[in-house]
Design a protein around this motif. Structure first.
Motif, PDB file in Angstrom:
ATOM      1  N   MET A  75     -45.229 -45.175 -23.373  1.00  0.00           N
ATOM      2  CA  MET A  75     -44.512 -44.673 -22.211  1.00  0.00           C
ATOM      3  C   MET A  75     -44.108 -45.830 -21.320  1.00  0.00           C
ATOM      4  O   MET A  75     -44.974 -46.579 -20.857  1.00  0.00           O
ATOM      5  CB  MET A  75     -45.403 -43.703 -21.424  1.00  0.00           C
ATOM      6  CG  MET A  75     -44.735 -43.124 -20.186  1.00  0.00           C
ATOM      7  SD  MET A  75     -45.864 -42.064 -19.237  1.00  0.00           S
ATOM      8  CE  MET A  75     -46.995 -43.306 -18.594  1.00  0.00           C
ATOM      9  N   SER A 112     -43.015 -48.011 -18.059  1.00  0.00           N
ATOM     10  CA  SER A 112     -43.276 -47.905 -16.625  1.00  0.00           C
ATOM     11  C   SER A 112     -42.033 -48.336 -15.871  1.00  0.00           C
ATOM     12  O   SER A 112     -41.188 -49.069 -16.402  1.00  0.00           O
ATOM     13  CB  SER A 112     -44.475 -48.780 -16.237  1.00  0.00           C
ATOM     14  OG  SER A 112     -44.219 -50.137 -16.555  1.00  0.00           O
ATOM     15  N   PRO A 153     -47.420 -38.921 -10.468  1.00  0.00           N
ATOM     16  CA  PRO A 153     -46.978 -37.828 -11.359  1.00  0.00           C
ATOM     17  C   PRO A 153     -47.655 -36.506 -11.021  1.00  0.00           C
ATOM     18  O   PRO A 153     -48.757 -36.464 -10.465  1.00  0.00           O
ATOM     19  CB  PRO A 153     -47.394 -38.327 -12.746  1.00  0.00           C
ATOM     20  CG  PRO A 153     -47.541 -39.802 -12.601  1.00  0.00           C
ATOM     21  CD  PRO A 153     -48.033 -40.025 -11.204  1.00  0.00           C
ATOM     22  N   TRP A 194     -46.076 -33.147 -17.767  1.00  0.00           N
ATOM     23  CA  TRP A 194     -46.317 -34.202 -16.792  1.00  0.00           C
ATOM     24  C   TRP A 194     -44.990 -34.820 -16.384  1.00  0.00           C
ATOM     25  O   TRP A 194     -44.163 -35.173 -17.236  1.00  0.00           O
ATOM     26  CB  TRP A 194     -47.251 -35.270 -17.361  1.00  0.00           C
ATOM     27  CG  TRP A 194     -48.686 -34.862 -17.267  1.00  0.00           C
ATOM     28  CD1 TRP A 194     -49.494 -34.431 -18.268  1.00  0.00           C
ATOM     29  CD2 TRP A 194     -49.478 -34.834 -16.069  1.00  0.00           C
ATOM     30  NE1 TRP A 194     -50.745 -34.125 -17.795  1.00  0.00           N
ATOM     31  CE2 TRP A 194     -50.766 -34.362 -16.455  1.00  0.00           C
ATOM     32  CE3 TRP A 194     -49.248 -35.141 -14.730  1.00  0.00           C
ATOM     33  CZ2 TRP A 194     -51.802 -34.211 -15.514  1.00  0.00           C
ATOM     34  CZ3 TRP A 194     -50.273 -34.989 -13.801  1.00  0.00           C
ATOM     35  CH2 TRP A 194     -51.535 -34.533 -14.197  1.00  0.00           C
ATOM     36  N   CYS A 195     -44.794 -34.935 -15.075  1.00  0.00           N
ATOM     37  CA  CYS A 195     -43.510 -35.385 -14.547  1.00  0.00           C
ATOM     38  C   CYS A 195     -43.653 -36.513 -13.537  1.00  0.00           C
ATOM     39  O   CYS A 195     -44.591 -36.514 -12.711  1.00  0.00           O
ATOM     40  CB  CYS A 195     -42.796 -34.224 -13.849  1.00  0.00           C
ATOM     41  SG  CYS A 195     -42.276 -32.897 -14.949  1.00  0.00           S
ATOM     42  N   HIS A 196     -42.719 -37.475 -13.608  1.00  0.00           N
ATOM     43  CA  HIS A 196     -42.538 -38.403 -12.505  1.00  0.00           C
ATOM     44  C   HIS A 196     -42.071 -37.603 -11.301  1.00  0.00           C
ATOM     45  O   HIS A 196     -41.338 -36.614 -11.435  1.00  0.00           O
ATOM     46  CB  HIS A 196     -41.468 -39.445 -12.834  1.00  0.00           C
ATOM     47  CG  HIS A 196     -41.803 -40.345 -13.990  1.00  0.00           C
ATOM     48  ND1 HIS A 196     -42.807 -41.289 -13.921  1.00  0.00           N
ATOM     49  CD2 HIS A 196     -41.251 -40.455 -15.231  1.00  0.00           C
ATOM     50  CE1 HIS A 196     -42.861 -41.946 -15.076  1.00  0.00           C
ATOM     51  NE2 HIS A 196     -41.932 -41.456 -15.882  1.00  0.00           N
ATOM     52  N   VAL A 250     -42.155 -37.122 -17.866  1.00  0.00           N
ATOM     53  CA  VAL A 250     -42.627 -38.480 -18.164  1.00  0.00           C
ATOM     54  C   VAL A 250     -42.208 -38.896 -19.567  1.00  0.00           C
ATOM     55  O   VAL A 250     -41.776 -40.034 -19.790  1.00  0.00           O
ATOM     56  CB  VAL A 250     -44.157 -38.557 -18.002  1.00  0.00           C
ATOM     57  CG1 VAL A 250     -44.702 -39.856 -18.576  1.00  0.00           C
ATOM     58  CG2 VAL A 250     -44.543 -38.423 -16.530  1.00  0.00           C
ATOM     59  N   GLU A 251     -42.303 -37.995 -20.523  1.00  0.00           N
ATOM     60  CA  GLU A 251     -42.035 -38.343 -21.918  1.00  0.00           C
ATOM     61  C   GLU A 251     -40.552 -38.313 -22.268  1.00  0.00           C
ATOM     62  O   GLU A 251     -40.089 -39.119 -23.076  1.00  0.00           O
ATOM     63  CB  GLU A 251     -42.800 -37.396 -22.851  1.00  0.00           C
ATOM     64  CG  GLU A 251     -44.311 -37.503 -22.739  1.00  0.00           C
ATOM     65  CD  GLU A 251     -44.835 -38.857 -23.207  1.00  0.00           C
ATOM     66  OE1 GLU A 251     -44.169 -39.513 -24.043  1.00  0.00           O
ATOM     67  OE2 GLU A 251     -45.914 -39.254 -22.734  1.00  0.00           O
TER      68      GLU A 251
END
Length: 204
Positions: free
Chosen positions: A1, A3, A143, A150-152, A169-170
């Protein structure tokens, strides 16, 4: 993932992600607070590699005792021709062919509480209006889990309204947009794409 050093860097990656998608679909809803009352519409989005696009949404009558009367709107582009369909609860159907796709989306944006523009504006450079990149004073927050994803979390200002945007996120795809002042919220569910994340270009 990967950054991201800043909200701007993440926002650029999100824009690049959408512009690289050959196919996309979702379903969802908007809850908009107007004059102290919540108004809800449900919608579906579909985009194909050919460039065809369809956004369908159902809008109940704004008067509470008549909420059972629902009008269906369909805005999109098929075979290069832009259109806006309106199908009233009484069976009346009208189809308006637009001279360009941008005008068709603009014609449905207010009625859909902005949802018609959200994904179209990310997928198509010719769709104008407020852009994701125009968020003022963006900040990247911790997040959060949204509908099991899962989200920013990005916060910022759209004009004077404080916005909160959740991005997977993904997959870097939008799941939630909320405007804290009037309390409106747009949720994107069952998001599906054909392009893996590795195919999306990263900003330099």
């Amino acid at each position: 993932m990967p950054s991201y050093a800043s909200a701007r860097e993440l926002m650029d990656a999100v824009m690049a992600r959408y512009r690289a998608l050959p196919d996309y679909s979702d379903r969802g809803f908007v809850t908009a607070r107007r004059r102290g009352r919540d108004h809800v519409i449900v919608f579906e989005t579909a985009y194909e590699a050919s460039g065809d696009f369809r956004f369908t949404f159902d809008r109940p009558h704004p008067y509470r005792p008549l909420r059972h009367m629902v009008t269906r709107f369909v805005v999109g582009r098929r075979g290069g021709e832009a259109y806006l369909d309106r199908r009233a609860s009484d069976g009346d159907v009208s189809t308006q062919v637009e001279p360009d796709f941008n005008l068709a989306i603009a014609g449905a944006t207010g009625t859909s509480y902005g949802a018609a523009h959200t994904i179209a504006g990310l997928l198509f450079p010719e769709v104008t209006g407020w852009s994701f990149r125009e968020l003022k004073r963006p900040r990247l927050r911790s997040p959060q889990l949204i509908d099991g994803v899962w989200c920013h979390r990005i916060t910022g200002l759209q004009h004077r309204a404080r916005m909160v945007i959740h991005v997977g996120v993904e997959d870097l795809l939008i799941r939630r947009i909320a405007d804290r002042r009037p309390g409106s919220e747009e949720r994107r569910l069952d998001v599906r794409v054909s392009a893996p994340l590795s195919e999306a270009p990263r900003p330099s």
